[in-house]
Scaffold this motif. Structure first.
Motif, PDB file in Angstrom:
ATOM      1  N   UNK B 452       0.920  -1.055  -0.085  1.00  0.00           N
ATOM      2  CA  UNK B 452       0.012  -0.083  -0.020  1.00  0.00           C
ATOM      3  C   UNK B 452       0.803   1.282  -0.004  1.00  0.00           C
ATOM      4  N   UNK B 453       1.913   1.151   0.750  1.00  0.00           N
ATOM      5  CA  UNK B 453       2.851   2.228   0.927  1.00  0.00           C
ATOM      6  C   UNK B 453       3.421   2.577  -0.562  1.00  0.00           C
ATOM      7  N   UNK B 454       4.009   1.387  -1.165  1.00  0.00           N
ATOM      8  CA  UNK B 454       4.701   1.783  -2.289  1.00  0.00           C
ATOM      9  C   UNK B 454       3.802   2.195  -3.262  1.00  0.00           C
ATOM     10  N   UNK B 455       2.509   1.591  -3.494  1.00  0.00           N
ATOM     11  CA  UNK B 455       1.575   2.048  -4.331  1.00  0.00           C
ATOM     12  C   UNK B 455       1.330   3.725  -4.307  1.00  0.00           C
ATOM     13  N   UNK B 462       1.317  -1.765  -9.029  1.00  0.00           N
ATOM     14  CA  UNK B 462       0.942  -2.661  -7.888  1.00  0.00           C
ATOM     15  C   UNK B 462      -0.480  -2.883  -7.921  1.00  0.00           C
ATOM     16  N   UNK B 463      -1.138  -2.096  -8.682  1.00  0.00           N
ATOM     17  CA  UNK B 463      -2.443  -2.288  -8.717  1.00  0.00           C
ATOM     18  C   UNK B 463      -2.948  -3.630  -9.182  1.00  0.00           C
ATOM     19  N   UNK B 464      -2.220  -3.923 -10.184  1.00  0.00           N
ATOM     20  CA  UNK B 464      -2.563  -5.527 -10.756  1.00  0.00           C
ATOM     21  C   UNK B 464      -2.476  -6.469  -9.487  1.00  0.00           C
ATOM     22  N   UNK B 465      -1.420  -6.445  -8.679  1.00  0.00           N
ATOM     23  CA  UNK B 465      -1.246  -7.147  -7.529  1.00  0.00           C
ATOM     24  C   UNK B 465      -2.344  -7.175  -6.620  1.00  0.00           C
ATOM     25  N   UNK B 488      -8.651   1.300  -6.738  1.00  0.00           N
ATOM     26  CA  UNK B 488      -8.119   2.753  -6.956  1.00  0.00           C
ATOM     27  C   UNK B 488      -9.030   3.815  -6.042  1.00  0.00           C
ATOM     28  N   UNK B 489     -10.243   3.476  -5.895  1.00  0.00           N
ATOM     29  CA  UNK B 489     -10.902   4.193  -4.950  1.00  0.00           C
ATOM     30  C   UNK B 489     -10.333   3.978  -3.264  1.00  0.00           C
ATOM     31  N   UNK B 490     -10.173   2.868  -3.022  1.00  0.00           N
ATOM     32  CA  UNK B 490      -9.878   2.616  -1.592  1.00  0.00           C
ATOM     33  C   UNK B 490      -8.345   2.820  -1.274  1.00  0.00           C
ATOM     34  N   UNK B 491      -7.655   3.126  -2.217  1.00  0.00           N
ATOM     35  CA  UNK B 491      -5.927   3.355  -2.013  1.00  0.00           C
ATOM     36  C   UNK B 491      -5.922   4.830  -2.227  1.00  0.00           C
ATOM     37  N   UNK B 492      -6.911   5.700  -2.275  1.00  0.00           N
ATOM     38  CA  UNK B 492      -6.752   7.033  -2.692  1.00  0.00           C
ATOM     39  C   UNK B 492      -6.034   7.750  -1.302  1.00  0.00           C
TER      40      UNK B 492
END
Lengths: 99, 492
Positions: B452-455, B462-465, B488-492
């Motif tokens: 999550x941090x790297x993304x 990493x989205x594919x991961x 995409x939403x959740x990682x904003x």
């Protein structure tokens, strides 16, 4: 009708088609015998016939339905027994050349 | 030699143009319950030697032939399918020759009055189709031969084309289409390797142009027999055409005479066989044991009635698949050669309504289902066309992933069942409900703080991961594009 004549050459050719070996004497004998047989049969041509008896169409369109097959092997033993020589239920014949 | 398509072949030495002319004679064993002239079972392949024999088919004195109606009808049905004319008057003749596989010393065949005349197939005109009986089978040993009469008097049709074929390819096309027709009509299994269909080619070359009805324009013909595959038909024709031309050009000192030749698979060459008897030598005459036929007195043999008995013919089927559904040519051929798959397509396609669906359906049948039949244990009859249509509809509604569809198809192929029920039981329905997926996603985000941090630092790959983790968590039942959106939403 004495114009029909079977020649020795014709007998020889027929013998080759029938795969028979004939001696010279047999060929001559059969040529004259076949000639007289054919001359005799040829006499049928002398019979006067009207057109409407020339062909018998009373017995036409006879069929058998494709059903009720014989039981497997029903006629087998009788026929195999009548064969001159068999091997494993197969008819033995002289070696077939060609083909 | 220079090949110029249909324009003939130019000789190396003289520069003359040679035109190959080919006519085919094709024999096919008719699929009936009993033999042609007796009630012995027509089953030459699955029995001990000399099991299905009787006085008639072994030529015992005094035995009388009795004509099998279905066999005659089958030949007439082939004729109707080919647009030929059917005989009104017909009779059987004796063809006399001496050979151990022909116990009566004659074969019952037809000479002057064949059942069928004319017609055409793939543009090749036919001369005739007649009915006859097959010979016994001989087995050759070193010093003797053995004869099995199980095949003796099996119904056999002989089709003769006009000499209007000019290439090996066309000859093969004709033979393949005839095989397909015979199978479609259910009149013959027509397997070449079993000898159920046997092809002979009459081959000649001439410098007089193509055959125009004048037989005197044709060159010396040779007849090549025992061609037991389509490939060999092509090879033998090409070989003979080249051999004829080489002799005519003086490049080879072989001899060009009218004769019968065989095909030597090892040498990839034809070889001379016994010289053929001429029609006169066969002393054909009407068989006095068999009554004549007057078909106009028999309504069941009328063209109209026979036509009604025909299934959809190969060329009609091809046209329908093309025009109505626009599916690929390879798929069309696949359905024609594999009628069971064609039936599934027909059943399923009725439930569908768009080109996209037709194509998707055809794809699932011709690649996935065909693959299952090749590689998996199951039963094609478990797959009902209408259920296959349901699968296609579920895919289109986004309820099934392509992975899920494959799993569903496999389950159906193995055990049968209804598409929707299997999908529910196996949890294959794609989870597209955002509320339900949100919980899954939150858990994944909690479990993977490093990624999550790297993304968030810009590693968008990493989205594919995350999507992969989501698919894993939902056992492949989630819709991946919806998952991506939610991450995409959740990682904003």
């Amino acid at each position: 009708m004495s114009d029909i004549k079977i020649t020795k050459g014709q007998v020889e050719y027929l013998a080759s088609l029938a795969q028979l070996e004939l001696t010279r004497q047999e060929m001559e004998k059969f040529a004259s015998q076949l000639t007289s047989i054919l001359q005799y049969v040829n006499r049928i041509k002398d019979v006067e016939l009207s057109d409407d008896v020339q062909r018998n169409f009373n017995n036409v369109n006879t069929f058998r339905n494709d059903d009720n097959p014989h039981k497997a092997g029903e006629h087998r033993d009788a026929i195999l027994e009548a064969m001159p020589e068999t091997k494993d239920n197969l008819l033995v014949v002289k070696k077939i050349l060609n083909n | 030699m220079t090949k110029q398509e249909d324009k003939g072949i130019i000789g190396n030495k003289t520069g003359k143009v040679y035109y190959p002319t080919i006519g085919l004679e094709i024999h096919a064993e008719m699929k009936t319950q009993t033999k042609m002239f007796c009630r012995c079972k027509n089953d030459p392949f699955n029995s001990e030697p000399n099991t299905h024999i009787c006085p008639v088919c072994t030529g015992q004195p005094g035995a009388l032939p009795f004509v099998n109606k279905q066999a005659v009808k089958n030949v007439m049905r082939v004729g109707v399918a080919l647009g030929s004319s059917l005989a009104d008057f017909s009779e059987f003749d004796r063809k006399n020759y001496f050979y151990p596989d022909i116990p009566k010393a004659y074969q019952i065949s037809q000479y002057q009055y064949p059942l069928v005349s004319g017609g055409s197939l793939v543009g090749v005109e036919l001369e005739r189709i007649h009915m006859e009986e097959d010979t016994a089978t001989s087995i050759h040993k070193t010093n003797y031969s053995l004869v099995d009469f199980n095949r003796s008097s099996v119904p056999l049709m002989e089709l003769v084309t006009m000499p209007v074929i000019h290439s090996a390819d066309k000859a093969i096309e004709f033979a393949r289409e005839l095989q397909l027709l015979l199978r479609t009509l259910g009149v013959s299994d027509a397997n070449l390797e079993k000898g159920e269909m046997r092809i002979e080619a009459n081959i000649s070359v001439s410098t007089n142009g193509h055959f125009d009805g004048d037989f005197s324009k044709l060159g010396t013909k040779t007849e090549v027999k025992n061609l037991n595959s389509f490939k060999v038909v092509g090879q033998a024709i090409d070989f003979e055409v080249a051999r004829h031309i080489a002799i005519l050009e003086g490049e080879s000192d072989g001899e060009l005479i009218q004769e019968t030749r065989g095909w030597d698979e090892n040498k990839q060459a034809t070889f001379s066989q016994r010289s053929k008897e001429t029609a006169d030598d066969y002393r054909y005459f009407p068989d006095p044991d068999i009554p004549k036929y007057r078909f106009s007195d028999l309504p069941e043999f009328s063209v109209d009635v026979l036509k009604e008995s025909l299934p959809e013919l190969p060329w009609e089927k091809r046209e329908r698949y093309k025009v109505a559904y626009g599916i690929k040519n390879e798929d069309i051929d696949f359905y024609l050669q594999n009628p069971k798959f064609g039936e599934i397509f027909d059943e399923a396609v009725n439930e569908l309504s768009s080109d996209v669906e037709y194509k998707k359906l055809s794809n699932y049948i011709s690649s996935d289902l065909a693959g299952l039949q090749k590689n998996e244990v199951g039963d094609l009859s478990n797959v009902v066309g209408t259920e296959l249509a349901v699968i296609v509809q579920m895919i289109n509604r986004g309820e099934l992933s392509s992975r899920g569809a494959k799993d569903l198809l496999l389950e159906m192929y193995k055990n049968g069942g209804k598409a929707e029920q299997i999908a529910n039981e196996k949890g294959l329905i794609q989870k597209s409900d955002p509320e339900e997926l949100k919980r899954v996603i939150e858990q994944i985000i909690l479990d993977n703080p490093k990624q999550v941090g790297e993304y968030k630092d810009g590693a968008e790959k990493l989205l594919q991961y995350f999507v992969g983790q989501g698919m894993k968590a939902t056992k492949g039942s989630a819709n991946p594009s919806i998952l991506a959106e939610l991450f995409r939403e959740g990682l904003k």
